[in-house]
Design an enzyme around this catalytic site. Structure first.
Site, short mmCIF file in Angstrom:
data_model
loop_
_atom_site.label_atom_id
_atom_site.label_comp_id
_atom_site.label_asym_id
_atom_site.label_seq_id
_atom_site.Cartn_x
_atom_site.Cartn_y
_atom_site.Cartn_z
N LYS A 155 21.86 96.72 12.34
CA LYS A 155 20.63 96.81 13.28
C LYS A 155 20.53 98.31 13.46
O LYS A 155 19.44 98.68 13.68
CB LYS A 155 21.16 96.41 14.45
CG LYS A 155 21.25 94.54 14.55
CD LYS A 155 19.88 94.07 14.23
CE LYS A 155 20.10 92.50 14.49
NZ LYS A 155 18.85 91.73 14.29
N1 LIG Z 1 18.62 90.68 22.18
C1 LIG Z 1 19.89 90.27 21.90
O1 LIG Z 1 20.74 90.43 22.81
C2 LIG Z 1 19.87 89.29 21.01
C3 LIG Z 1 20.66 88.06 21.17
C4 LIG Z 1 20.91 87.16 20.21
C5 LIG Z 1 20.09 87.33 18.76
N2 LIG Z 1 19.38 88.40 18.73
C6 LIG Z 1 18.55 88.66 17.39
O2 LIG Z 1 17.52 87.34 17.51
C7 LIG Z 1 17.33 87.02 16.12
C8 LIG Z 1 17.55 85.70 15.83
O3 LIG Z 1 17.33 84.82 16.87
P1 LIG Z 1 17.03 83.33 17.04
O4 LIG Z 1 17.44 82.72 18.11
O5 LIG Z 1 15.84 83.04 16.25
O6 LIG Z 1 18.20 82.76 15.59
P2 LIG Z 1 17.82 81.52 14.83
O7 LIG Z 1 17.06 80.47 15.49
O8 LIG Z 1 19.21 81.24 14.49
O9 LIG Z 1 16.99 82.13 13.55
C9 LIG Z 1 17.51 83.03 12.68
C10 LIG Z 1 16.96 82.71 11.40
O10 LIG Z 1 17.59 83.64 10.33
C11 LIG Z 1 17.82 82.83 9.29
N3 LIG Z 1 18.44 83.44 8.39
C12 LIG Z 1 19.76 83.77 8.48
N4 LIG Z 1 20.34 84.32 7.41
C13 LIG Z 1 18.90 84.34 6.38
C14 LIG Z 1 18.99 84.35 5.02
N5 LIG Z 1 19.68 85.15 4.19
N6 LIG Z 1 17.58 84.08 4.53
C15 LIG Z 1 16.97 83.53 5.12
N7 LIG Z 1 17.09 83.31 6.50
C16 LIG Z 1 18.03 83.67 7.12
C17 LIG Z 1 18.46 81.62 9.86
O11 LIG Z 1 18.40 80.61 8.75
P3 LIG Z 1 19.53 79.33 8.61
O12 LIG Z 1 18.94 78.31 9.92
O13 LIG Z 1 19.33 79.04 7.13
O14 LIG Z 1 20.54 80.08 8.91
C18 LIG Z 1 17.78 81.26 11.00
O15 LIG Z 1 16.55 80.48 10.85
C19 LIG Z 1 18.41 87.95 15.01
O16 LIG Z 1 17.59 88.94 14.69
C20 LIG Z 1 19.48 88.38 16.44
O17 LIG Z 1 20.17 89.53 15.88
C21 LIG Z 1 19.15 89.11 19.68
#
Ligand SMILES: NC(=O)c1ccc[n+]([C@@H]2O[C@H](COP(=O)([O-])OP(=O)(O)OC[C@H]3O[C@@H](n4cnc5c(N)ncnc54)[C@H](OP(=O)(O)O)[C@@H]3O)[C@@H](O)[C@H]2O)c1
Length: 233
Positions: A155
């Site tokens: 990040k």
């Molecule tokens: N502001 C904050 O405090 C906070 C809190 C939590 C999260 N975040 C950020 O929010 C974002 C995700 O949130 P979200 O709730 O949308 O999570 P999410 O629903 O789990 O979505 C993340 C997606 O990334 C995909 N992914 C992971 N590795 C991958 C790869 N190698 N190739 C392709 N896709 C991949 C996952 O696919 P799979 O389904 O195949 O795993 C999932 O669909 C992240 O960037 C995280 O760091 C921020």
């Protein structure tokens, strides 16, 4: 006039799905790239591309498919993340796992921003040209120490890339953001992350014609909030 195109990388059931629904409501065509697209995600998009961003070339081939099928992306979101926790001490994960996280959290995001720049150059002057990386508080040194060495490294590195891109592009209308949802008092939302709030805030970032603060900290229901005083540790 043809509809603008949103392309979101790493579209899961939370942020990705909410982005798709909100941008579609505002007239966008939606392309979602996911490793394992779920049925709701697939239903919400005009195009779903299956791709694994542990290989940065997958970013380039995804752009090519989207351009050919829906048109040139004008809003590009990089939401995928990878995290091998290091619970015992910062060095308790393997170099290979650290490297996987760096590729998904930074190298593929760099590739997506690079491809976005190429797309933006092909768009008409009045089109939104917006790149948004979904971040978290880990780019702020010392604000939160969790077993997140590799996630924090990724990040932070991408925050650096976004800050540079935002400062070098003011005249061409390209906008670059590191978006980080916070609680109203500036703490990380962590598991309380709201897909809906991301959908609304990212649409506002896309709609504004000028680059705002690249470090786009925001609060659900409020939008951008400057937490720089609190983040100075
Ligand atoms: N502001 C904050 O405090 C906070 C809190 C939590 C999260 N975040 C950020 O929010 C974002 C995700 O949130 P979200 O709730 O949308 O999570 P999410 O629903 O789990 O979505 C993340 C997606 O990334 C995909 N992914 C992971 N590795 C991958 C790869 N190698 N190739 C392709 N896709 C991949 C996952 O696919 P799979 O389904 O195949 O795993 C999932 O669909 C992240 O960037 C995280 O760091 C921020």
């Amino acid at each position: 006039m043809s509809s603008p195109v949103l392309l979101a990388f790493g579209a899961g059931p939370n942020v990705g799905l909410a982005l798709a629904r909100n941008f579609a409501k505002h007239g966008y065509k939606v392309a979602l790239a996911a490793r394992n697209p779920n049925p709701d995600v697939s239903k919400a998009a005009d195009l779903v591309v299956e791709a694994d961003f542990s290989v940065p070339d997958a970013v380039v081939s995804t752009f090519a498919k989207v351009k050919e099928t829906l048109g040139i992306p004008s809003v590009v979101v990089y939401n995928a993340y990878s995290w091998h926790p290091s619970p015992d001490h910062p060095f308790s994960i393997s170099v290979s796992d650290f490297n996987t996280d760096m590729v998904v959290n930074t190298t593929s995001a760099f590739a997506a921003a690079q491809e976005a720049m190429k797309s933006f150059a092909q768009l008409p002057a009045d089109a939104s040209k917006t790149f948004i990386y979904t971040g978290n508080i880990f780019n702020i040194p010392g604000r939160l120490i969790l077993p997140g060495t590799s996630l924090g490294a990724g990040k932070s590195a991408t925050a650096h890339i976004i800050a540079n891109a935002a400062s070098t592009n003011p005249s061409n209308g390209y906008k670059f953001y590191y978006a980080d949802e916070r609680t109203p008092d500036g703490e990380p939302v962590m598991r309380g992350i709201s897909g809906e709030a991301h959908g609304e805030f990212y649409y506002e970032l896309a709609r504004n014609s000028k680059q705002g603060p690249w470090l786009a900290t925001f609060v659900k229901g409020k939008g951008y909030v400057d937490f720089s005083a609190k983040d100075r540790v």
